[in-house]
Every structure is written in structure tokens, then in C-alpha cells.
Design a protein around this motif. Structure first.
Motif, mmCIF file in Angstrom:
data_model
loop_
_atom_site.group_PDB
_atom_site.id
_atom_site.type_symbol
_atom_site.label_atom_id
_atom_site.label_comp_id
_atom_site.label_asym_id
_atom_site.label_seq_id
_atom_site.Cartn_x
_atom_site.Cartn_y
_atom_site.Cartn_z
ATOM 1 N N ASP A 177 6.868 -16.751 16.003
ATOM 2 C CA ASP A 177 6.833 -18.123 16.523
ATOM 3 C C ASP A 177 6.841 -19.157 15.253
ATOM 4 O O ASP A 177 7.407 -20.127 15.058
ATOM 5 C CB ASP A 177 5.378 -18.126 17.431
ATOM 6 N N GLN A 178 6.035 -18.822 14.336
ATOM 7 C CA GLN A 178 5.546 -19.702 13.129
ATOM 8 C C GLN A 178 6.715 -19.857 12.297
ATOM 9 O O GLN A 178 7.269 -20.820 11.854
ATOM 10 C CB GLN A 178 4.446 -19.387 12.427
ATOM 11 N N GLY B 27 9.586 -12.623 8.649
ATOM 12 C CA GLY B 27 8.944 -13.010 9.829
ATOM 13 C C GLY B 27 9.278 -13.963 10.657
ATOM 14 O O GLY B 27 8.767 -14.591 11.561
ATOM 15 N N THR C 165 -7.602 -22.335 10.283
ATOM 16 C CA THR C 165 -6.828 -22.319 11.352
ATOM 17 C C THR C 165 -7.427 -21.814 12.439
ATOM 18 O O THR C 165 -7.332 -22.051 13.724
ATOM 19 C CB THR C 165 -5.648 -21.288 10.768
ATOM 20 N N LEU D 101 -6.610 -13.645 10.889
ATOM 21 C CA LEU D 101 -7.416 -13.807 12.336
ATOM 22 C C LEU D 101 -7.888 -12.403 12.586
ATOM 23 O O LEU D 101 -7.405 -11.474 12.129
ATOM 24 C CB LEU D 101 -6.246 -14.277 13.232
ATOM 25 N N PRO E 201 2.083 -11.207 11.103
ATOM 26 C CA PRO E 201 0.451 -11.249 11.461
ATOM 27 C C PRO E 201 -0.168 -10.553 10.083
ATOM 28 O O PRO E 201 0.366 -9.699 9.399
ATOM 29 C CB PRO E 201 0.530 -10.169 12.641
ATOM 30 N N PHE F 138 1.180 -24.333 5.030
ATOM 31 C CA PHE F 138 1.548 -24.198 6.535
ATOM 32 C C PHE F 138 0.746 -23.651 7.375
ATOM 33 O O PHE F 138 1.040 -23.339 8.582
ATOM 34 C CB PHE F 138 3.068 -23.666 6.679
HETATM 35 N N1 LIG Z 1 1.914 -19.253 15.473
HETATM 36 C C1 LIG Z 1 1.101 -20.365 15.038
HETATM 37 O O1 LIG Z 1 0.940 -21.392 15.664
HETATM 38 C C2 LIG Z 1 0.517 -20.284 13.394
HETATM 39 C C3 LIG Z 1 0.017 -21.058 12.892
HETATM 40 C C4 LIG Z 1 -0.250 -21.098 11.659
HETATM 41 C C5 LIG Z 1 -0.310 -19.803 11.107
HETATM 42 N N2 LIG Z 1 0.088 -18.927 11.655
HETATM 43 C C6 LIG Z 1 0.049 -17.282 10.725
HETATM 44 O O2 LIG Z 1 1.516 -16.989 10.659
HETATM 45 C C7 LIG Z 1 1.762 -15.839 10.791
HETATM 46 C C8 LIG Z 1 2.970 -15.428 11.782
HETATM 47 O O3 LIG Z 1 2.473 -16.023 13.008
HETATM 48 P P1 LIG Z 1 3.398 -16.074 14.414
HETATM 49 O O4 LIG Z 1 2.567 -16.321 15.400
HETATM 50 O O5 LIG Z 1 4.500 -16.113 13.928
HETATM 51 O O6 LIG Z 1 3.243 -14.170 14.536
HETATM 52 P P2 LIG Z 1 4.015 -13.344 15.275
HETATM 53 O O7 LIG Z 1 5.075 -13.780 16.074
HETATM 54 O O8 LIG Z 1 3.150 -12.234 16.014
HETATM 55 O O9 LIG Z 1 4.860 -12.403 14.167
HETATM 56 C C9 LIG Z 1 5.912 -12.849 13.439
HETATM 57 C C10 LIG Z 1 6.817 -11.774 12.984
HETATM 58 O O10 LIG Z 1 6.220 -10.829 11.998
HETATM 59 C C11 LIG Z 1 7.033 -9.480 12.066
HETATM 60 N N3 LIG Z 1 6.126 -8.522 11.982
HETATM 61 C C12 LIG Z 1 6.140 -7.722 10.935
HETATM 62 N N4 LIG Z 1 5.182 -6.428 11.330
HETATM 63 C C13 LIG Z 1 4.703 -6.851 12.384
HETATM 64 C C14 LIG Z 1 3.610 -6.157 13.107
HETATM 65 N N5 LIG Z 1 3.165 -4.882 12.622
HETATM 66 N N6 LIG Z 1 3.341 -6.212 14.162
HETATM 67 C C15 LIG Z 1 3.950 -7.609 14.751
HETATM 68 N N7 LIG Z 1 4.862 -8.319 14.067
HETATM 69 C C16 LIG Z 1 5.201 -8.012 12.841
HETATM 70 C C17 LIG Z 1 7.723 -9.554 13.555
HETATM 71 O O11 LIG Z 1 9.167 -9.665 13.108
HETATM 72 P P3 LIG Z 1 10.241 -8.689 13.362
HETATM 73 O O12 LIG Z 1 9.763 -7.610 14.294
HETATM 74 O O13 LIG Z 1 11.248 -9.309 13.246
HETATM 75 O O14 LIG Z 1 10.081 -7.693 12.075
HETATM 76 C C18 LIG Z 1 7.249 -10.710 14.189
HETATM 77 O O15 LIG Z 1 8.483 -11.534 14.955
HETATM 78 C C19 LIG Z 1 0.558 -15.195 11.159
HETATM 79 O O16 LIG Z 1 -0.054 -14.751 10.052
HETATM 80 C C20 LIG Z 1 -0.038 -16.377 11.554
HETATM 81 O O17 LIG Z 1 -1.786 -16.218 11.605
HETATM 82 C C21 LIG Z 1 0.695 -19.024 12.755
#
Ligand SMILES: NC(=O)c1ccc[n+]([C@@H]2O[C@H](COP(=O)([O-])OP(=O)(O)OC[C@H]3O[C@@H](n4cnc5c(N)ncnc54)[C@H](OP(=O)(O)O)[C@@H]3O)[C@@H](O)[C@H]2O)c1
Length: 224
Positions: A14-15, A10, A201, A104, A76, A141
Motif C-alpha cells: 500500500d504505502q 515493497g 504513526t 507497529l 512491514p 513518509f
Molecule cells: N500503509 C500505510 O498507510 C503506511 C503509512 C505510513 C507508514 N507505513 C509503513 O510503511 C511500511 C509498508 O507499509 P504497507 O502498508 O505498504 O505494508 P504491506 O502492504 O503490508 O507490505 C508492503 C510490502 O512488503 C513486502 N514484504 C516483504 N517481506 C514481507 C513479509 N514478511 N510480509 C509481508 N510483506 C512483506 C511485500 O512485497 P512483496 O511480496 O512484493 O515482496 C509487501 O507488498 C510499513 O513499515 C508501514 O508501517 C505504512
């Protein structure tokens, strides 16, 4: 720097991308994992462009996990179980697995400022049920926002709480966290405490909304 590889499953998101940038900047060899090879390669190219090096590569998730000594799960919550299953057979007994996932309520159409109750107790404990038994599992994290991680020219103003049932794994992940400038790693104790850290979070997201900011974090006071 140890001769090791970190895969971020993943890492196109973003993360994960923020963590990729920070670790590659610290000199780690990093692989971005994606469900699509091309998407992984494009994200790796973007990371190398930002950092001006060639430390980041891109692969499909199972290959990325197989190439790594440290596997980070950053997807996610709705995809958590499927993505762990997709890399399960690529995890070696000595690998460290770091779960970043927050359950979430968005996973079921709810708000990002509230969290789900997970049957196992937390996303990290869900991972423990699904991973090979000898995996060195930690969670960390959750309370650092992607935006702060991706602003690589600035320090991150937040503690990172690391939970694991293995003290040795906690220590290794705490060391990895402190490679990010501004981060102080906190020993969060056993994996079951990840429930509390994950739920925080959702609280931070609500604080961001109420205070109209984007990078609220946490600091534990009173420590030596
Ligand atoms: N964003 C933040 O600031 C933050 C902070 C702390 C914790 N987190 C946690 O870290 C995790 C990732 O957050 P994120 O914001 O980076 O999430 P995101 O951008 O929505 O998704 C991360 C990656 O997950 C992959 N993925 C695999 N299965 C998926 C599906 N069914 N639907 C959508 N994406 C899918 C996708 O990569 P591919 O399409 O390349 O496979 C996507 O680029 C989450 O659990 C979030 O709660 C996030």
C-alpha cells in the motif's frame, strides 16, 4: 528532473505503491521492488495503467536496488531486517536510502495503534546498523497514509518529517517529498529523532479509528 532512478522495495504494498505513483507522476523513473519478479511486473503495469505512461518498471528487490540511485524501504517491520539484508550488496556508497518503516506492534501480534520499542531506538537506526557505512540514510513518509498517496488526483494534506544524520541527505529527501503535491517537508534533524516520528504513526492510526476517518495526517504550525 534529475536523471536518476528510485527503487521502492515493497512497492507492491500500500504505502510503497502510493509513493511509486506520486513520484512517477512527478516525472521520476521508478522501479518497484518485490520478492517476486512477476509480482513486481504486475504492480508496475498497474501503476503505468493508472498514470498512462511507462515510467514504472518492476524487478526483484536486489536488482531494483542495484538499478537505483535512491532506495526506499517500505515493508512491514517484521520483514525489515531481512529485506535490508537482501538488498545490502546492491547499495552503492553514493546511494540515498530512505526508510519508511514503522515498528507497529502488529509485528508481534499486537495492535496497529501501538508501536514497539526498537533495541536500536527506531527502525531507521536499525537500518543504520545494517546498511553499508557510507549509505546516505534518511527516514521519512511515516506520517502520510497510503490511501492519500494513492489518490493521485488529490493533494496530500500532510507534512513529511525527514530525519538524517547528514544535512545534505535531509535536503535531498525533503526535495523529493515536495514533489508530492500538498506535502510540506520538515527538517526533522538527526536520525535518532525518527523514533518520535515513527511512534507518531501509531498515534495517527488510533486517531483514525477514534474519529472514523482514514487519512489523519500532521501539520507543524508556527514555521515561516
Ligand atoms: N500503509 C500505510 O498507510 C503506511 C503509512 C505510513 C507508514 N507505513 C509503513 O510503511 C511500511 C509498508 O507499509 P504497507 O502498508 O505498504 O505494508 P504491506 O502492504 O503490508 O507490505 C508492503 C510490502 O512488503 C513486502 N514484504 C516483504 N517481506 C514481507 C513479509 N514478511 N510480509 C509481508 N510483506 C512483506 C511485500 O512485497 P512483496 O511480496 O512484493 O515482496 C509487501 O507488498 C510499513 O513499515 C508501514 O508501517 C505504512
Amino acid at each position: 528532473m534529475a536523471n536518476r532512478t528510485i527503487a521502492v522495495i515493497g512497492g507492491t504494498g500500500d504505502q510503497g505503491f502510493g509513493l511509486v505513483l506520486r513520484w512517477a507522476k512527478a516525472g521520476e523513473r521508478v522501479v518497484i521492488g518485490s520478492r517476486q519478479q512477476q509480482k513486481a511486473e504486475d504492480a508496475a503495469k498497474r501503476a503505468n495503467g493508472i498514470l498512462g505512461g511507462e515510467l514504472v518498471s518492476g524487478m526483484e528487490n536486489p536488482k531494483a536496488a542495484a538499478a537505483a540511485d535512491i532506495v526506499v524501504m517500505s515493508v512491514p517491520f517484521a520483514a525489515h531486517v531481512d529485506m535490508i539484508k537482501s538488498v545490502h550488496d546492491s547499495i552503492q556508497p553514493d546511494d540515498i536510502f530512505i526508510d519508511v518503516v514503522v515498528p507497529l506492534s502488529t509485528a508481534v501480534g499486537g495492535s496497529a495503534s501501538s508501536a514497539l520499542l526498537v533495541w536500536e531506538g527506531s527502525a531507521a537506526q536499525q537500518a543504520a546498523r545494517l546498511l553499508p557505512p557510507k549509505t546516505k540514510l534518511a527516514s521519512a513518509f511515516h506520517n502520510v497514509v497510503a490511501e492519500a498517496l494513492q489518490r493521485v488526483e488529490k493533494k496530500v494534506d500532510s507534512d513529511v518529517i525527514v530525519c538524517s544524520d547528514s544535512q545534505e541527505t535531509r535536503k535531498a529527501v525533503m526535495e523529493l517529498a515536495t514533489e508530492i503535491p500538498g506535502v510540506r517537508a520538515i527538517d526533522g534533524g538527526r536520525l535518532e529523532n525518527s523514533r518520535i516520528v515513527e511512534q507518531m504513526t501509531a498515534l495517527l492510526i488510533g486517531i483514525n479509528i477514534r474519529y472514523k476517518v482514514s487519512d489523519a495526517g500532521i501539520r507543524i504550525t508556527g514555521l515561516p
